[in-house]
Design a protein around this motif. Sequence first.
Motif, PDB file in Angstrom:
ATOM      1  N   ASP A  12       0.836  -1.201   0.000  1.00 17.64           N
ATOM      2  CA  ASP A  12       0.000   0.000   0.000  1.00 17.64           C
ATOM      3  C   ASP A  12       0.868   1.246   0.000  1.00 17.64           C
ATOM      4  N   PRO A  13       0.847   2.011  -1.117  1.00 15.31           N
ATOM      5  CA  PRO A  13       1.678   3.201  -1.196  1.00 15.31           C
ATOM      6  C   PRO A  13       1.336   4.240  -0.151  1.00 15.31           C
ATOM      7  N   THR A  14       0.185   4.099   0.514  1.00 15.60           N
ATOM      8  CA  THR A  14      -0.177   5.106   1.510  1.00 15.60           C
ATOM      9  C   THR A  14       0.430   4.815   2.866  1.00 15.60           C
ATOM     10  N   THR A  15       1.017   3.628   3.031  1.00 16.83           N
ATOM     11  CA  THR A  15       1.609   3.274   4.316  1.00 16.83           C
ATOM     12  C   THR A  15       2.820   4.150   4.594  1.00 16.83           C
ATOM     13  N   PRO A  16       2.916   4.722   5.794  1.00 20.50           N
ATOM     14  CA  PRO A  16       4.069   5.581   6.111  1.00 20.50           C
ATOM     15  C   PRO A  16       5.360   4.802   5.955  1.00 20.50           C
ATOM     16  N   THR A  17       6.360   5.438   5.382  1.00 24.39           N
ATOM     17  CA  THR A  17       7.646   4.785   5.158  1.00 24.39           C
ATOM     18  C   THR A  17       8.760   5.736   5.532  1.00 24.39           C
ATOM     19  N   GLY A 545       9.596  15.074 -12.221  1.00 22.05           N
ATOM     20  CA  GLY A 545       9.153  14.315 -11.067  1.00 22.05           C
ATOM     21  C   GLY A 545      10.161  13.300 -10.569  1.00 22.05           C
ATOM     22  N   PRO A 546       9.838  12.651  -9.461  1.00 23.88           N
ATOM     23  CA  PRO A 546      10.725  11.633  -8.882  1.00 23.88           C
ATOM     24  C   PRO A 546      11.011  10.478  -9.837  1.00 23.88           C
ATOM     25  N   VAL A 547       9.997  10.042 -10.598  1.00 22.65           N
ATOM     26  CA  VAL A 547      10.237   8.938 -11.536  1.00 22.65           C
ATOM     27  C   VAL A 547      11.234   9.373 -12.593  1.00 22.65           C
ATOM     28  N   GLY A 548      11.070  10.583 -13.132  1.00 20.56           N
ATOM     29  CA  GLY A 548      12.004  11.083 -14.130  1.00 20.56           C
ATOM     30  C   GLY A 548      13.414  11.213 -13.581  1.00 20.56           C
ATOM     31  N   LYS A 567       4.698   9.603  -2.697  1.00 21.25           N
ATOM     32  CA  LYS A 567       4.761   8.152  -2.949  1.00 21.25           C
ATOM     33  C   LYS A 567       4.810   7.851  -4.444  1.00 21.25           C
ATOM     34  N   GLU A 568       5.450   8.727  -5.214  1.00 23.99           N
ATOM     35  CA  GLU A 568       5.572   8.481  -6.652  1.00 23.99           C
ATOM     36  C   GLU A 568       6.420   7.247  -6.945  1.00 23.99           C
ATOM     37  N   VAL A 569       7.377   6.950  -6.061  1.00 23.77           N
ATOM     38  CA  VAL A 569       8.221   5.755  -6.195  1.00 23.77           C
ATOM     39  C   VAL A 569       8.172   4.989  -4.882  1.00 23.77           C
ATOM     40  N   ALA A 728       6.580   4.309 -16.446  1.00 27.31           N
ATOM     41  CA  ALA A 728       5.638   4.890 -15.486  1.00 27.31           C
ATOM     42  C   ALA A 728       5.524   6.397 -15.679  1.00 27.31           C
ATOM     43  N   GLU A 729       4.302   6.900 -15.669  1.00 30.51           N
ATOM     44  CA  GLU A 729       4.065   8.337 -15.785  1.00 30.51           C
ATOM     45  C   GLU A 729       3.921   8.994 -14.413  1.00 30.51           C
ATOM     46  N   ARG A 730       3.049   8.459 -13.563  1.00 26.68           N
ATOM     47  CA  ARG A 730       2.761   9.077 -12.272  1.00 26.68           C
ATOM     48  C   ARG A 730       3.306   8.293 -11.089  1.00 26.68           C
TER      49      ARG A 730
END
Length: 775
Positions: A12-17, A545-548, A567-569, A728-730
């Motif tokens: 889950d990308p929403t989980t704090p990391t 962005g982070p992916v780029g 949480k882009e990556v 990946a775009e977003r």
Amino acid sequence: MSTDRPDASAADPTTPTPGPSAPSPDHTASGPADTGSPEAEPTPSGSGEAAATPDAEPDPAPAAADSVEAGLDEPTPDGSGEEAGDGEPEPEPDAVPAADEAGDGGPGAEPPVSGRGGVGESPAGSETPAVSEAAAELAAQKVERERIARRKAERQAPVEAGGKLSGKAADLLAAVRAVEGGEKPPALYFDDAPAAPRKAVAATAPPPPRNPEPAAGPTPGAVASVEAVLTRGGAPAALAGAAATALGEDAADLLAEDPWRLLAVAAVRPAQADGFARALLGPEAGPADERRAAALVGWLLEQAALKGHTALEAPTLESALAQYGVPAPVEALERAIGDGAVLVFNEGEEAEAEEAEEGEEAGEDTGPVRVLVGLEGYALAEESLADGLARLAGGFDTPADWGGGSELIRAAAGHGLVTHTGGEAARAEPRALAAAARELGLRVCLAAHAPAPDAVTTAGLLAGTEGPGRDADGRFALDLLIVLDAPQLDVETAAALVESVPDGARLVLSGDPGVLGSAGPGRVFADVLAARACPQVVSRVPDPGPVGELVSGIGIGELNQVDAPGKEVVIVPVRDAGEAVHRTVQLVAESVPRAFGIPADSVQVITPGHGGSAGTRALNTALKERLNPGPGRFGGFDPGDRVVHVPSPGRAVPATVVSADARGLHLDGAGARIVVPKDRVESQVRHGWAVTAHQAVGARWPAVVVVLPGDAAQALSRDWVYTAFGRAERHLSVVHGVDQALAHAVAQVPPKPRTTRLTGLLSALAEAAREKPGE
């Protein structure tokens, strides 16, 4: 960059990391919590692809015919990896390990040339794809046919091979021996080069329709005759159709006279052909048989083409012949050259010949000659392509007034051939060029490898189903052709494309040099860049962005942590393949849609190979069960299934199953209805929730989940990681189970080399043009 713990919330990308600046404390022996960095201690990793990858070890060479397996039961392709990724579906697991030509088409899965099968080979009895659209288009061109006819006529006369070679076979063979002097180490075996599906030799045929009918096959009588010969030799009768198609109506007689011609069937390996020959010929079939050596020369070059080569160095080919038990490989190669079965070239040709002459006059040692050997079809395609590019490059003496603009616009205004390089964001520049040219009243066409907004596909343009159409001379009715995804052009497709560009028109080749190369033989874009025969525009537009940022670092060999506050990556460490599949399904079906509002059908899974416990087959099975369960009543497919359609090698078209009837399987591909005949569904359609990077190249999705199971470490390379992450775009999630092998691949495993002639040909033509009076 975020790292999620491998617990219930890991996907889950929403989980704090932990913050991206500090390594996560969740490192375990089974998987890193972070992508790591090049400075980290890398784990040993091969340059080939893992289990489902094409870089399998070559089979031991047979010392004599008796040492070769005689069995020809169920000949199947070998390898296991990303073959289908190159655009061609891979055979089922029972056929052999996973290694589909499509996937092989790249640094991924490549079948060994030593005898375990070849990339792109299909299971016994399976139907091979019809002539590709590009091949059909190439054959349809009148100019191209005349060019080939002239070149064939020239082959009857002494061939100028360069250096001090006279062009006669004896002199050429002497050059081959000269290379054996030992002053240069043999080149790497082409097993280590990217694999790609062999394209059919151009045949005279009209452009295929959108849903072409199956090509006319051999007559029933011819197939029956071949079956009889195969049965006598103990070979499966199921090979009869493929053998008759490959060898023609006289296939039965040809096989009876020369059993090793069975190697023309894609699924057959040398060991199997040896067994077939012994059964037909008896004791006279041995490793020294000239027919065997001749067939092996052609087969080895075909296998090299599957891995991206258009030619091989003579020592490499001779070493491979020796590996297959040919007692006199140098003489065998000489005979093949003398018989015209293959062509021989001196790299550098005229330029090197002049240098050699000058060196002799000065009493200098010019060193050994690098001799290349290749098949005629690829040789003619490269020469035709070089001539066509030189024609376009010299088409304008003075620049046109296009009112200034960007660097790319100014370059295109003054030159007939321009290259443009950059990442995904840089694709806006050729689109701006197209818009500016249209405002000037020019006829413009934008072509891409995969379906893209405001662009036609390269395959559709060549087939005549998309684009501006053709003029009375059979060339495109346009003034400017802009080709996106130029790295995906193989030599045959590029030759067809360039030959179709009219005199006085402009060609812009644009693409990202860091992505995986073409599925077919050649490295056209890289060769054109290396030749420096035209203006080169390098984009300075960074990917956002982070992916780029992450992907840009990978392109220069650095795997860095990036700041991804949204949480882009996300990195999801896993311990084994089973957990990798579970986390992937959770990400696609729940976590990404919930966190980013991206529907599941806009999330693409990418993995290195088709086979294995976390390859595309296993992942697609799990994803179908979760996202579109059903009995698979239409050949394993149900309405609503996400699939990829592979109409020809190197092409993978995303589609959705609509229905099925007597005509075949109905698909919806980017709004176009496609009907795949029933007998081609198994070979041309596969589930598409999970694909290989070779299948994904040229396309992008809002969210991408890259799955890296532990057995995929050997499959990774910098261009593979760059391509997969860059889709990946977003949002990008990485299901990470390869420990430090990821950082090692990015930092130390560059793309595999391909042996081609195009750079030398272009350089020679450019030099000749500069030396012309008044130019």
